[in-house]
Enzyme design. Structure first.
Site, PDB file in Angstrom:
ATOM      1  CD  GLN A 120      41.753  42.805  37.665  1.00 14.21           C
ATOM      2  OE1 GLN A 120      41.876  42.036  38.610  1.00 14.21           O
ATOM      3  NE2 GLN A 120      42.120  44.072  37.710  1.00 14.21           N
ATOM      4  CB  CYS A 131      48.061  41.566  41.146  1.00 17.52           C
ATOM      5  SG  CYS A 131      48.107  40.443  42.560  1.00 17.52           S
ATOM      6  CE  LYS A 173      42.636  48.377  40.349  1.00 19.26           C
ATOM      7  NZ  LYS A 173      43.859  48.300  41.159  1.00 19.26           N
ATOM      8  N   GLY A 229      38.349  50.733  46.817  1.00 15.93           N
ATOM      9  CA  GLY A 229      38.486  49.319  47.114  1.00 15.93           C
ATOM     10  C   GLY A 229      38.028  48.987  48.512  1.00 15.93           C
ATOM     11  NE  ARG A 230      43.020  48.339  51.310  1.00 12.46           N
ATOM     12  CZ  ARG A 230      44.143  48.776  51.844  1.00 12.46           C
ATOM     13  NH1 ARG A 230      44.581  48.270  52.984  1.00 12.46           N
ATOM     14  NH2 ARG A 230      44.827  49.745  51.262  1.00 12.46           N
TER      15      ARG A 230
END
Length: 335
Positions: free
Chosen positions: A68, A98, A137, A231-232
């Site tokens: 990425q 982001c 993304k 993700g998390r």
């Protein structure tokens, strides 16, 4: 480093700053062979001017693996993408999601959703220079954008430039007034918006990201989109990936136990220790391996108390294994 020709985005683990480094990815690969993995975001400048082995190096076992990149200068991104291809990555991904202030000040990340033409130009250059699939993304929108109209416009523009796969975090990013942490939780999730995007652009690969907290929830979303990205949840409970190869990809064969995964990780840890890597750089990624299991708290405590110490070696990992396997009285006392 051979590229993985069978790679698919049906199930993926998200790129996460300070989390999905090479040690984390190697560990996750021991649990699932088919989950698509991503590096942390790396700026184009870091690739061009930094220590490339430190920034880009990975173990061949990590395939399928994407690099990425972050940036907004098409020429620099193209050079960085070409270098990534030379390193052996399977895919280049452009971060347009982001929301941090630091990223905005560099004019990349989620703020680029307001500039679809620029993103398209970057993608076109990256495709031409790397010869790899270039994916994006993004969020469903930023700030006061109309998430219906603006997302469609963004996707259409970037798709024309050569991007056929989009990973869509199903929240807006609020660039003014919310911290990066708040941007992961406060803006409401809108999976329906991503579902509608897939219905409208059935020719594109659409991967859903954001707020997926379990394997069951991820699997259910596959009725609406081409792939899911956790993700998390995957970091906190990495063993949920053990179901992926069989349930998502139809792979046959035994599923490794948690202890099997720990034992398979041991030779890697020994090798990295010989290379001068600190034990805690690896152990911090395995704290959730026994999530919800007996003696998990004692396992985490042992690693937290010992792995960071100067000179900590493989004996710390071995001690943690004995605890979680019920072979040590320490486990009883700690519980």
């Amino acid at each position: 480093m051979a590229k993985d020709k069978t790679a698919t985005h049906r199930f993926a683990v998200a790129p996460m700053m300070e989390w999905t480094d090479r040690h984390c990815r190697y560990f996750l690969r021991l649990i699932s062979k088919r989950t698509f993995l991503y590096t942390e975001m790396v700026t184009a400048e870091a690739v061009l001017y930094g220590d490339r082995e430190r920034v880009l190096g990975f173990d061949p076992a990590e395939h399928p693996l994407a690099l990425q990149l972050g940036g907004s200068d098409a020429d620099k991104l193209a050079q960085a993408a070409r270098i990534g291809a030379e390193f052996g990555y399977d895919e280049i991904n452009l971060n347009v999601g982001c929301p941090s202030d630091r990223v905005q000040s560099g004019r990349f990340g989620a703020c680029l959703m307001a500039e679809p033409a620029l993103v398209g130009a970057c993608v076109a250059e990256m495709v031409a220079s790397s010869g790899l699939p270039v994916t994006v993304k993004c969020r469903i929108g930023i700030d006061d954008q109309d998430a219906e109209e603006s997302l469609d416009r963004f996707i259409d523009e970037v798709a024309r430039a050569g991007c056929a796969s989009f990973i869509v975090h199903a929240r807006k990013a609020w660039l003014k007034g919310l911290s990066p942490k708040e941007n992961r939780d406060v803006p409401p999730l809108d999976y329906g918006r991503v579902h509608r995007l897939k219905k409208r652009r059935h020719d594109l690969e659409i991967i859903l990201n954001g707020g997926i907290e379990s394997f069951a929830a991820a699997k259910a979303e596959l009725a609406h989109v081409d792939g899911v990205m956790l993700g998390r949840a995957a970091y906190a409970d990495p063993y949920l990936l053990a179901e992926v190869d069989g349930e998502i990809f139809g792979e046959e064969g035994p599923v490794p136990s948690r202890l099997d995964v720990l034992d398979a990780f041991r030779p890697y840890v020994e090798d990295q220790l010989r290379r001068g890597v600190r034990l805690n750089a690896m152990m911090r990624h395995i704290l959730g391996l026994f999530h919800g299991q007996p003696r998990a708290r004692a396992f985490r405590r042992h690693l937290a108390e010992h792995a960071h110490l100067d000179g900590a070696g493989i004996e710390v990992l071995d001690g943690a294994r004995r605890i979680v396997a019920g072979e040590s009285r320490m486990s009883i006392a700690a519980e």
